[in-house]
Design an enzyme around this catalytic site. Structure first.
Site, PDB file in Angstrom:
ATOM      1  N   TRP A 118       0.845  -1.198   0.000  1.00  0.00           N
ATOM      2  CA  TRP A 118       0.000   0.000   0.000  1.00  0.00           C
ATOM      3  C   TRP A 118       0.880   1.246   0.000  1.00  0.00           C
ATOM      4  CZ3 TRP A 118      -0.791  -4.256   3.190  1.00  0.00           C
ATOM      5  CH2 TRP A 118      -1.932  -5.016   2.883  1.00  0.00           C
ATOM      6  N   HIS A 149      -6.812   1.546   2.676  1.00  0.00           N
ATOM      7  CA  HIS A 149      -7.877   0.562   2.456  1.00  0.00           C
ATOM      8  C   HIS A 149      -8.914   0.740   3.571  1.00  0.00           C
ATOM      9  CE1 HIS A 149      -5.152  -2.547   4.794  1.00  0.00           C
ATOM     10  NE2 HIS A 149      -5.207  -1.399   5.381  1.00  0.00           N
ATOM     11  N   ARG A 182      -4.176   6.387  -2.180  1.00  0.00           N
ATOM     12  CA  ARG A 182      -2.831   5.819  -2.293  1.00  0.00           C
ATOM     13  C   ARG A 182      -1.933   6.759  -3.077  1.00  0.00           C
ATOM     14  NH1 ARG A 182      -4.087  -0.686  -3.108  1.00  0.00           N
ATOM     15  NH2 ARG A 182      -5.492  -0.770  -1.324  1.00  0.00           N
ATOM     16  N   GLN A 241     -13.560   1.717  -1.513  1.00  0.00           N
ATOM     17  CA  GLN A 241     -13.491   0.296  -1.214  1.00  0.00           C
ATOM     18  C   GLN A 241     -14.729  -0.050  -0.411  1.00  0.00           C
ATOM     19  OE1 GLN A 241     -10.048  -1.267   0.816  1.00  0.00           O
ATOM     20  NE2 GLN A 241      -8.917  -1.509  -1.106  1.00  0.00           N
ATOM     21  N   VAL A 293      -5.299 -11.740   7.077  1.00  0.00           N
ATOM     22  CA  VAL A 293      -6.163 -12.924   6.923  1.00  0.00           C
ATOM     23  C   VAL A 293      -5.293 -14.175   6.766  1.00  0.00           C
ATOM     24  CG1 VAL A 293      -8.239 -11.830   5.995  1.00  0.00           C
ATOM     25  CG2 VAL A 293      -6.344 -12.410   4.452  1.00  0.00           C
ATOM     26  N   ALA A 300     -13.258 -11.922   6.257  1.00  0.00           N
ATOM     27  CA  ALA A 300     -13.255 -10.514   5.833  1.00  0.00           C
ATOM     28  C   ALA A 300     -13.039 -10.477   4.334  1.00  0.00           C
ATOM     29  CB  ALA A 300     -12.147  -9.751   6.547  1.00  0.00           C
TER      30      ALA A 300
END
Ligand code: PHE
Length: 345
Positions: free
Chosen positions: A156, A176, A202, A216, A259, A313
């Site tokens: 990112w 994000h 970004r 997003q 995740v 998620a």
């Protein structure tokens, strides 16, 4: 010596004929019949005359006065009628004239797509929440299992408000919507089911597929016994709803620090029905989001026991989804404010 009664009367009547507005009638009345009007002046002289003359002149003057008053009333009636006719004519409505349409605003295509996507999840029991665009490093990275100097930070490109080199508590524009996973879990106990639409930023050179600002939509579901099957089922339903019944979905391993396991989800290409085209780059598949099971480290950070609770998620870019759905070939169109583009939605 006042003018002769007949002269006054004739002049008055002549003048009256030329009057076309009700307003001016009063001026006329004052000039002839008012307290210092011309006819009134004649009547005033009567007292000084010998009886005979007084009677004769008085009679003529009174007749003249009555005649003028009647003429005035009649003229007023005529003028009022004319004025009425004129105003009716001027204000007449041409019922055959086509209506003038009022310019109508509309929702921006990004907003429309965001709402459509959120609705799909709302029908599955998710709640919509929003969070700050200016965010702490802690929520954007740290609490999402991305410590300082972690190489994954390179995923990112960040716009800093106060960079880590200058601050104990660095601040940034969120890259994000995932920081909202942490904020939501900090504030609530399971079960959690939320979708989070919002703007992200970004530090990026823009091109047809990259913008420095974009939306997003984050999703998060945490409870006892949530498994990867729940993730697949939920996102499958979503794909049917947005891209049409019968859409196939594919999950492949991908890496996101927050995740485990992490995946990206693709749908079969609805342009070529999977046979290969420019849109799917001949692969038959189009990637639409990242997802995965919430990392135990993230659960621990918010005080959830990973032995008790699990969750999934996901995160997607609604502009990218709108581009696929409507065949838009440049993401910069969403932020260029060109009405020719915006009016198409
Ligand atoms: N936040 C990730 C990104 O911006 C997307 C994502 C969200 C991935 C949630 C997995 C789970 O790339």
């Amino acid at each position: 010596m006042p003018d002769d009664v007949e002269t006054i009367k004739n002049e008055a009547l002549k003048e009256l004929e030329s009057i076309g507005e009700v307003k001016r009638l009063d001026e006329w009345r004052v000039a002839y019949l008012g307290r210092s009007g011309r006819l009134t002046a004649v009547l005033r002289t009567l007292g000084a005359l010998p009886l005979e003359e007084r009677r004769a002149l008085g009679q003529r003057a009174n007749e003249a006065k009555t005649a003028l008053e009647e003429a005035l009333a009649q003229r007023e009636g005529v003028i009022r009628e004319q004025e009425m006719a004129q105003s009716v004519a001027a204000g007449r409505i041409d019922v055959t004239l086509p209506g003038r349409s009022a310019p109508l605003g509309r929702l921006h295509p990004s907003t429309q797509m965001v709402r459509e996507i959120c609705d799909a999840f709302v029908t599955m029991g998710f709640q919509v929440v929003e969070g700050p665009e200016v965010e702490w490093d802690y929520y954007n990275f740290e609490a999402l299992n991305i410590p300082k100097d972690h190489p994954a930070r390179d995923m990112w490109d960040t716009l800093w408000i106060t960079p880590p080199s200058e601050s104990e508590r660095p601040m940034l524009l969120r890259t994000h919507t995932s920081p909202m996973q942490v904020r939501v879990m900090e504030k609530t106990r399971p079960p959690v089911r939320v979708v989070v639409p919002g703007k992200c930023y970004r530090y990026e050179a823009t091109d047809a597929t990259h913008e420095s600002q974009f939306y997003q939509i984050e999703g998060l579901a945490v409870d006892e016994n949530i498994t990867f099957a729940d993730l697949k089922g939920t996102l499958y339903q979503f794909a049917q709803r947005i891209f049409g019944q019968g859409r196939k979905v594919r999950f492949r391993c991908d890496y996101f620090p927050f995740v485990e396991p992490g995946v990206d989800m693709s749908i079969d290409c609805f342009f070529c029905e999977g046979s290969g085209c420019r849109i799917c780059k001949d692969s038959g598949w189009i990637e639409i989001m990242g997802a995965g099971m919430v990392h135990p480290n993230v659960l621990r950070k918010v005080g959830y026991d990973p032995e008790v609770y699990t969750g999934f998620a996901f995160g997607m870019g609604p502009e990218r989804i709108a581009m696929l759905k409507y065949g838009i070939d440049d993401i910069r169109l969403f932020y260029a404010n060109d009405l020719r583009f915006l009016r198409q939605f």
